[in-house]
Structures are given as C-alpha cells and as structure tokens.
Motif scaffolding. Structure first.
Motif, mmCIF file in Angstrom:
data_model
loop_
_atom_site.group_PDB
_atom_site.id
_atom_site.type_symbol
_atom_site.label_atom_id
_atom_site.label_comp_id
_atom_site.label_asym_id
_atom_site.label_seq_id
_atom_site.Cartn_x
_atom_site.Cartn_y
_atom_site.Cartn_z
ATOM 1 N N GLU A 140 -0.301 4.206 17.171
ATOM 2 C CA GLU A 140 -0.106 3.871 15.724
ATOM 3 C C GLU A 140 0.654 5.000 14.859
ATOM 4 O OE1 GLU A 140 -1.466 1.426 14.367
ATOM 5 O OE2 GLU A 140 -2.742 0.577 16.013
ATOM 6 N N ILE A 141 1.748 4.475 14.098
ATOM 7 C CA ILE A 141 2.396 5.472 13.402
ATOM 8 C C ILE A 141 2.110 5.318 12.154
ATOM 9 C CG2 ILE A 141 4.755 5.786 12.797
ATOM 10 C CD1 ILE A 141 5.614 4.828 15.643
ATOM 11 N N GLY A 142 1.520 6.621 11.345
ATOM 12 C CA GLY A 142 1.153 6.452 10.371
ATOM 13 C C GLY A 142 2.109 6.952 9.423
ATOM 14 N N THR A 143 2.088 6.369 8.081
ATOM 15 C CA THR A 143 3.031 6.570 6.980
ATOM 16 C C THR A 143 2.209 7.032 5.654
ATOM 17 O OG1 THR A 143 2.705 4.256 5.601
ATOM 18 C CG2 THR A 143 4.435 4.682 7.624
ATOM 19 N N CYS A 144 3.031 7.853 4.845
ATOM 20 C CA CYS A 144 2.734 7.931 3.460
ATOM 21 C C CYS A 144 3.234 7.046 2.784
ATOM 22 C CB CYS A 144 2.919 9.418 2.717
ATOM 23 S SG CYS A 144 1.983 10.573 3.882
ATOM 24 N N SER A 145 2.683 5.898 1.990
ATOM 25 C CA SER A 145 3.347 4.838 1.293
ATOM 26 C C SER A 145 3.255 4.854 -0.061
ATOM 27 C CB SER A 145 3.124 3.541 1.906
ATOM 28 O OG SER A 145 3.643 3.374 3.329
ATOM 29 N N PHE A 146 4.177 4.456 -0.835
ATOM 30 C CA PHE A 146 4.061 4.555 -2.315
ATOM 31 C C PHE A 146 4.342 3.151 -3.023
ATOM 32 C CE2 PHE A 146 3.429 9.235 -2.435
ATOM 33 C CZ PHE A 146 3.855 9.307 -1.315
ATOM 34 N N TRP A 147 3.836 3.081 -4.166
ATOM 35 C CA TRP A 147 3.813 1.824 -4.964
ATOM 36 C C TRP A 147 4.786 1.851 -6.000
ATOM 37 C CZ3 TRP A 147 0.555 2.098 -0.885
ATOM 38 C CH2 TRP A 147 0.128 0.968 -0.341
ATOM 39 N N VAL A 170 -3.254 5.734 -8.573
ATOM 40 C CA VAL A 170 -2.691 6.640 -7.663
ATOM 41 C C VAL A 170 -1.343 6.289 -7.404
ATOM 42 C CG1 VAL A 170 -4.964 7.506 -6.717
ATOM 43 C CG2 VAL A 170 -3.255 5.766 -5.617
ATOM 44 N N ASP A 171 -0.537 7.148 -7.044
ATOM 45 C CA ASP A 171 0.865 6.882 -6.636
ATOM 46 C C ASP A 171 1.030 6.267 -5.405
ATOM 47 O OD1 ASP A 171 1.380 9.719 -8.356
ATOM 48 O OD2 ASP A 171 2.194 8.035 -9.039
ATOM 49 N N GLY A 172 0.209 6.737 -4.388
ATOM 50 C CA GLY A 172 0.529 6.085 -3.011
ATOM 51 C C GLY A 172 -0.805 6.625 -2.079
ATOM 52 N N VAL A 173 -0.721 6.349 -0.746
ATOM 53 C CA VAL A 173 -1.599 6.754 0.194
ATOM 54 C C VAL A 173 -1.035 6.999 1.412
ATOM 55 C CG1 VAL A 173 -1.927 4.590 0.836
ATOM 56 C CG2 VAL A 173 -3.769 5.865 1.026
ATOM 57 N N CYS A 174 -1.566 8.201 2.070
ATOM 58 C CA CYS A 174 -1.229 8.498 3.547
ATOM 59 C C CYS A 174 -2.093 7.977 4.491
ATOM 60 C CB CYS A 174 -1.136 10.078 3.603
ATOM 61 S SG CYS A 174 0.406 11.003 2.978
ATOM 62 N N GLY A 175 -1.738 7.994 5.707
ATOM 63 C CA GLY A 175 -2.944 7.344 6.684
ATOM 64 C C GLY A 175 -2.666 5.959 6.791
ATOM 65 N N LEU A 176 -1.567 5.299 6.183
ATOM 66 C CA LEU A 176 -1.276 3.578 6.494
ATOM 67 C C LEU A 176 -0.501 3.682 7.594
ATOM 68 C CD1 LEU A 176 -1.789 1.122 5.257
ATOM 69 C CD2 LEU A 176 -0.053 1.402 3.366
ATOM 70 N N ASN A 177 -1.094 3.148 8.582
ATOM 71 C CA ASN A 177 -0.300 3.011 9.805
ATOM 72 C C ASN A 177 0.656 1.527 9.788
ATOM 73 O OD1 ASN A 177 -1.909 4.814 11.123
ATOM 74 N ND2 ASN A 177 -3.338 3.375 11.974
ATOM 75 N N VAL A 178 1.682 1.989 10.369
ATOM 76 C CA VAL A 178 2.649 0.553 10.245
ATOM 77 C C VAL A 178 2.039 -0.616 10.838
ATOM 78 C CG1 VAL A 178 4.767 -0.287 11.259
ATOM 79 C CG2 VAL A 178 4.625 2.061 10.636
ATOM 80 N N SER A 179 1.198 -0.581 11.592
ATOM 81 C CA SER A 179 0.483 -1.895 12.160
ATOM 82 C C SER A 179 -0.666 -2.306 10.983
ATOM 83 C CB SER A 179 -0.400 -1.434 13.355
ATOM 84 O OG SER A 179 -1.407 -0.711 13.137
ATOM 85 N N GLY A 180 -0.923 -1.453 10.305
ATOM 86 C CA GLY A 180 -1.897 -1.782 9.086
ATOM 87 C C GLY A 180 -1.050 -2.365 8.143
ATOM 88 N N LEU A 181 0.209 -1.953 7.825
ATOM 89 C CA LEU A 181 1.273 -2.181 6.910
ATOM 90 C C LEU A 181 1.584 -3.688 7.237
ATOM 91 C CD1 LEU A 181 4.341 0.274 6.039
ATOM 92 C CD2 LEU A 181 3.087 -1.304 4.550
ATOM 93 N N LYS A 182 1.906 -3.819 8.422
ATOM 94 C CA LYS A 182 2.152 -5.406 8.843
ATOM 95 C C LYS A 182 1.137 -6.147 8.399
ATOM 96 C CE LYS A 182 5.799 -4.232 12.236
ATOM 97 N NZ LYS A 182 6.200 -4.240 13.788
ATOM 98 N N ALA A 183 0.063 -5.817 8.772
ATOM 99 C CA ALA A 183 -1.003 -6.840 8.590
ATOM 100 C C ALA A 183 -1.316 -7.063 7.295
ATOM 101 C CB ALA A 183 -2.437 -6.288 9.432
#
Lengths: 346, 341
Positions: free
Chosen positions: A134-141, A204-217
């Motif tokens: 699982e590869i985590g990201t900090c992603s922003f909106w 909020v600006d974004g969130v960390c701990g968002l896995n790429v697999s979660g992003l995909k889902a």
C-alpha cells in the motif's frame, strides 16, 4: 469423493517415485488436519472496510490450495485499531496452523509507538505473505489551490486527521516534525470519507494516509481529471501510477530522518499481511505459505480481486521479516524519539 | 395374529434402544462422540481463551474421551447463549457452555429484560474456573486517591457498553459516587488507549484478569492508581486493595451488594442444560474437577496467563440458592440500583 483420493494417489505415487515417503506422509497428515479443523482468518476490524475486504478475498480462495480443501472462516475481532487481534495472535491463538490473521501492518510497529499496549515481538510471528503493497499519499483538493510540493513547503496547510491517532494523523505529524512541513492537523474526522468530503468543501486542504489503492477505489476519476492531487508519496517505493510525485524519502536530509519515517511509512510496504501466531507448527506453516503463493497466482483469485478493485502485489514472507528487521535496526533513541513525537502531549 | 406379532416386534424394536439409552453406560455414550462447547462471548475475549482451553483438555477426563468442538455464540452479554443452552440445546450431555458471569443472576436483577429466557438455577453446573475481581482504575493525573474521593469529585469513566455498566450504576445510586459514564468504546483496550492519550480519566472494570496486562505495569510505574476492589473477598493478586464491602453500610445495602457481586465468585462458569441424565452430569462434574487439578491443564493455564481459582458445581448451586432466596425487598432494591434510569 473419488477425485481428491485420486489426486492424493497421484501425488503419493510421484512422491514415492522420487523416494520421499516422509513428504507423502506429511501431505496426508496436513490434509487430514485441515479437513477436520478448517482454517480461521481473524481480522482486526469490523466487516466492510479495506482490511476486511482483503481478508474475505483471501478466505474465498486459499481453501482450495490447502491440502484437504478445508472450509475457511473469517472472524472479525475489532478493537483498538487492530491491537486486540494482534495481541490475541501473540498470546492465546492456536499455534497448530488452523488460525491465521490478516493484520493492520502498523501493528508491527505498535511495540515502538504504543509499547504499553503491544507486548509482543513482531519478528517472532510466522509470516505467510502480504497480498499488496500500500503506497500512501498526501493528496490535496482544488479549494486548496495547491498543485506542487514547492507550494506545499511554503504555506501553512490544513490537514484532515482521522480519529485521534489514525494513520492520517500520524502521517501528517511525522511529515511536520521530520521534514518541516507546516501542517495544522484538524482532528476527529470519523473516517476517510468524511475527511475527503471536508477537503472537497475546502474545510481542510487535504489529507495524508490516502493509499493509492483507496484513491483508485473512490477518487480515481477525480484524480485523472486533476481534481485530486497527490503531492507526496509516503512509501519506500514509488507507485507506477504516480510518475513525478515527490517521494518523502527523497526529501529526507539524514539517515535519522529516513529511519523515523520508515517506522511510520515502512510497514505499508507489506500492506496486507497474512500471519500465523509465533511458534506455529512448522510443517503446517510451510503448507500455509505454499497455499498463499498458489492463491496469489490463481486466476480466479486475481479476477475476483480485480472485480472488487483490490490491488494485488504480493510480498513473500522473508521479505516481510527483512523489512521489519530493517525498521527495528534504528538506534533505540531514534525509536524512542519517534514514539514521543507521535504521543499526544497531555 | 401376524399383524399383532409384527406390532409386538415393532414395539420391541422401538422400545429396546430407548430402554438401553436410559441405562447406557456413560463411557459407551461418549465414545466417538463430538461434544459442543458453546462460548457466550466473541473470539478473542477472555471468556474465549478460557473456553478454548477447557475444550482442549476436558475430553481427556470424560469416560469415552469424546472430542470437543468450540462454538462462539456472542450476543446480549451472554444471554443469547444462556437462552440457547436452556431452550434449544439437546439435553443429552453433548452440549455444554461457558456463560458470562452476569448471566447467572441477570434473570433475577433484570426482570423486565426479555432476553433472559432461562432459570439459571436449573442448569447442570460443572463449576467455575476462576474468581474475578473488579477494580476502579484512574489515571494518576486525576485528584482521586481513594474511594472516598469519588463521593466528592466527578470521574469520567470509559464504557464498552450497557451490559457491563451495572457496577458503576449501582455505586452511583447506592453509594452516591460521582462517576460519569462515557460510552462508545469498542473494547477495554480502546478505553485504556484513550486514558493513555489523556482523553479519559478512568475505568470501572468487572474483571481484573482482562485488564491487568495493561494496568499492572501502569500502577507499578505510577501512571495509574487502583482505588478499590469490587468483590466480596480479597483478591489473591491485589491483597492490599481495599474492598468495596467496607464502604457499604446497612443490611439491605449489603445484601444488594452481595447479589450484584456474586458474579465475581463464579468468574468463568461452565454449565450443562437442565435435565441432562444424572450419570452424565456426574461424569462431567467429575471430569471438570479432575481437569482443574491436572498438571498439563495447569501448565497451559500458566503459559497463557489464565488465572485459576476454581469452585465446583455444587458450590455454584449453593450460591445460586442463596442469591435467589434473597428477600423481595433486596431484589427490588438491586433491580432499581442497576436499572440505569
């Protein structure tokens, strides 16, 4: 009824033909064992979440790769983010090969981060394999108007944190304390859904701990449009679908910074690990490992995984053990400083 | 003539096995059988650990040495399993259950709770594996240093659900303690994590054996304090902790306290359904008491850190008799004390 006996006869003949009578006896014994006892897979979370989906996916397919083709039953054992389950595995769970668990990989570093609650040695557990990295990201909106790491470094940024001590919170604290990002963490979002909704609304600006697999889902279309922007990858490896996204380990300026981040981000390399209790019967452990390997290549398993959008990138057990060893090799004071860094101040 | 002969033959064919069954020796009944051990709690709980340990050993001491298979049946704090054991399980000695300790007096104390569909006195009690002591534990950062402080200063206590709040509610009502229950915690570990983070002040535990793994080191390190033991007799492991009994005055209050704390005396109770043939009940009671003294059983209990302080079936019967013979005024007072509203 005839077929299993027939295949056992064939296997038996082949093994006898190669002179290995002990192996034949072992195979028969394991078949008898699993046929009568079945296999239980514990999950340290409630039904329906990511870790539960992975456990049930494995449970649906691993049975036919075990001698005796046993029934495989999933047992949810939620509590304390996976600690109830991990402590159970480390203490009273059966060691005869009939009981395994799909764990939260952060439980392998719980002895460092919450030692009062995790009194086990993860290196002594009987690792079977991990289903995915699982590869985590900090992603922003978009409301954040953040589109590059450089911008991220220059601003005070609001990050959503799940629970009081969930992955998103720990990840954001780590990047703030170790790499110097100016993250203000807004605590208490009940789950990733709520946190990402808050980011969509600009709370909020974004969130960390968002896995790429979660992003995909859940956010893949938005990601492809550029509406959700992973600006940091928090993993020892880069994800092939995130070309050009900065890796936090490349931003580290010292061995110690890498060691501290490895405690928090490293376990996700073996992100969906199947494990048996310490001291599990060696013969049945070998049987479980072979069955896991076979399952990971099983076309029915792979298409089932694809159907429910679960990534499969398996890791063998000795790589898991090596990764854990690598984390624990950091000097004791680095481990302790990481624990203090992640302990809320009272 | 032929027809009546056929009827006669049929009669013998049908009745003979039944006559044999009633007199069937215990050993031949249990030989090659699989018994079911129901555990009135979820996998991974303290009850589960005790129940599975019994299932691994008890068969050795039953004539015929049957295998024993475990079945978890959580729900309604054990009431689902108790009701199943009483109403549905076969009464032939092939099913037994490890119930939760509160189940034995719940029908008496929770008379309006329709989940309690059984008379606990009619089970065939084999015995209990340990006794349990409840504790009140607080973080050392709170001002509470003794039980009396709970009468003057509010304490926030984390709770895992209504079925285990009865001790707290009784103390608030009968002894006027000021404990504020904060619900929503999934497990006792979650409560302790919250205490560790400074979000929660304390916990009322009804079973030290489940909490000591986390709390004993905290007490030793000065991070937490134990205020009082919630039990009718001193705990072997916490001999110096004051007992709640010394803070309860007055006859009725003391009898109410006994009713509520009896559960600690039968901490891990194992039962057969009602009306199992007497020779099988006797055989299983015997097996239970022999197992408790068995070296291999004791060794495994030590290895798993499961405390043993057993009482036998006859003792449970005696205590239950006493409990259910309490005067109505005491029973009403106990019901009121734990009713939570």
């Amino acid at each position: 009824m005839v077929r299993p006996v027939y295949s056992k006869l064939v296997i038996g003949f082949l093994i006898l033909a190669t002179g290995d009578q002990a192996a034949f006896a072992q195979e028969a014994a394991s078949a008898q064992f699993y046929r009568s006892k079945g296999l239980s897979v514990s999950v340290g979370a409630s039904a329906g979440g990511g870790i539960d989906l992975y456990a049930r996916l494995v449970a649906r397919h691993i049975g036919k790769h075990l001698p005796g083709s046993p029934t495989v039953v999933v047992q949810n054992m939620p509590g304390a983010g996976g600690l109830q389950q991990m402590n159970h595995l480390g203490s009273v769970a059966p060691k005869d090969g009939s009981f395994v668990g799909l764990i939260n990989p952060m439980m392998t570093v719980a002895p460092i981060l919450t030692p009062d609650f995790a009194k086990y040695d993860p290196s002594r557990f009987s690792w079977i394999g991990s289903v995915n990295t699982e590869i985590g990201t900090c992603s922003f909106w978009p409301a954040s108007k953040l589109s590059s790491v450089e911008q991220l470094k220059q601003r005070r940024v609001k990050m959503g944190g799940i629970g009081a001590a969930g992955g998103s919170t720990l990840d954001a604290i780590t990047l703030r304390e170790v790499l110097g990002f100016s993250f203000d963490i807004v605590l208490g979002y009940p789950g990733m859904t709520e946190a990402t909704l808050a980011a969509e609304r600009g709370e909020v600006d974004g969130v960390c701990g968002l896995n790429v697999s979660g992003l995909k889902a859940t956010h893949w279309d938005a990601f492809k449009r550029g509406d959700v922007r992973p600006l940091l990858q928090t993993s020892v490896r880069n994800h092939p679908d995130l070309p050009g996204v900065a890796n936090v380990f490349d931003l580290a300026k010292s061995q110690e910074q890498r060691q501290m981040m490895r405690i928090v981000f490293g376990p996700w390399a073996y992100g969906r690990p199947l494990v048996a209790p310490p001291g599990t019967d060696p013969a049945n452990l070998a049987v479980l490992r072979r069955a896991f390997q076979a399952t990971m290549k099983d076309p029915a398993f792979l298409s089932d995984a694809e159907r429910i959008k679960l990534e499969v990138n398996p890791m063998p057990p000795d790589e898991i053990s090596a990764a854990i060893k690598n984390i624990y090799q950091a000097p004791q004071d680095v481990l302790e400083r990481t624990r203090v860094m992640l302990t809320p101040k009272k | 003539m032929i027809r009546s002969l056929r009827v006669a033959v049929l009669f013998f064919a049908v009745s003979a096995p039944m006559a044999t069954a009633a007199a069937q020796p215990v050993e031949s009944f249990y030989k090659d059988r699989r018994l079911t051990m129901i555990i009135a709690s979820a996998v991974g709980s303290g009850y589960d650990a005790y129940g599975r340990m019994v299932a691994r050993h008890l068969g050795r001491f039953i004539p015929g040495n049957p295998a024993i298979v475990v079945q978890n049946m959580p729900g309604a704090g054990g009431a689902v399993a108790a009701g199943h054991l009483y109403n549905i399980a076969p009464k032939d000695g092939t099913v037994l259950a490890l119930l939760q300790r509160e189940n034995l007096v719940a029908p008496l104390l929770e008379s309006r709770n329709i989940e309690n569909r059984y008379d606990a006195r009619r089970f065939g009690w084999l015995g209990s594996l340990n006794s349990e002591t409840g504790v009140i534990v607080v973080r050392s950062t709170t001002p509470h240093r003794s039980f009396d402080d709970l009468l003057t200063t509010e304490l926030l206590v984390g709770s895992t659900g209504p079925s285990t709040d009865f001790l707290t509610i009784w103390m608030n009502r009968a002894l006027k303690t000021k404990m504020k229950i904060v619900t929503g915690y999934r497990s006792s570990t979650d409560v302790y994590l919250a205490m560790d983070r400074g979000e929660m002040e304390g916990r009322v535990s009804n079973g030290w054996s489940g909490d000591k793994r986390i709390v004993a080191p905290w007490v030793k390190a000065g991070k937490a304090r134990l205020l009082v033991a919630l039990a009718l007799k001193p705990s072997r492991e916490l001999p110096d902790l004051p007992l709640i009994t010394q803070f309860v005055k007055g006859d009725t209050d003391r009898q109410v306290m006994e009713l509520i704390l009896y559960g600690g005396l039968w901490g891990r109770p194992v039962a057969l359904p009602p009306d199992v043939p007497k020779e099988r009940v006797d055989a299983l009671r015997n097996a239970f008491t022999t197992m408790i003294d068995d070296a291999a059983f004791i060794a495994e209990a030590n290895k798993l850190d499961l405390d043993l302080e057993p009482i036998d079936g006859a003792q449970i019967d005696g205590l239950l008799s006493k409990a259910y013979a309490a005067p109505q005024i005491v029973i009403e007072a106990a019901r009121a004390a734990i009713s939570g509203n």
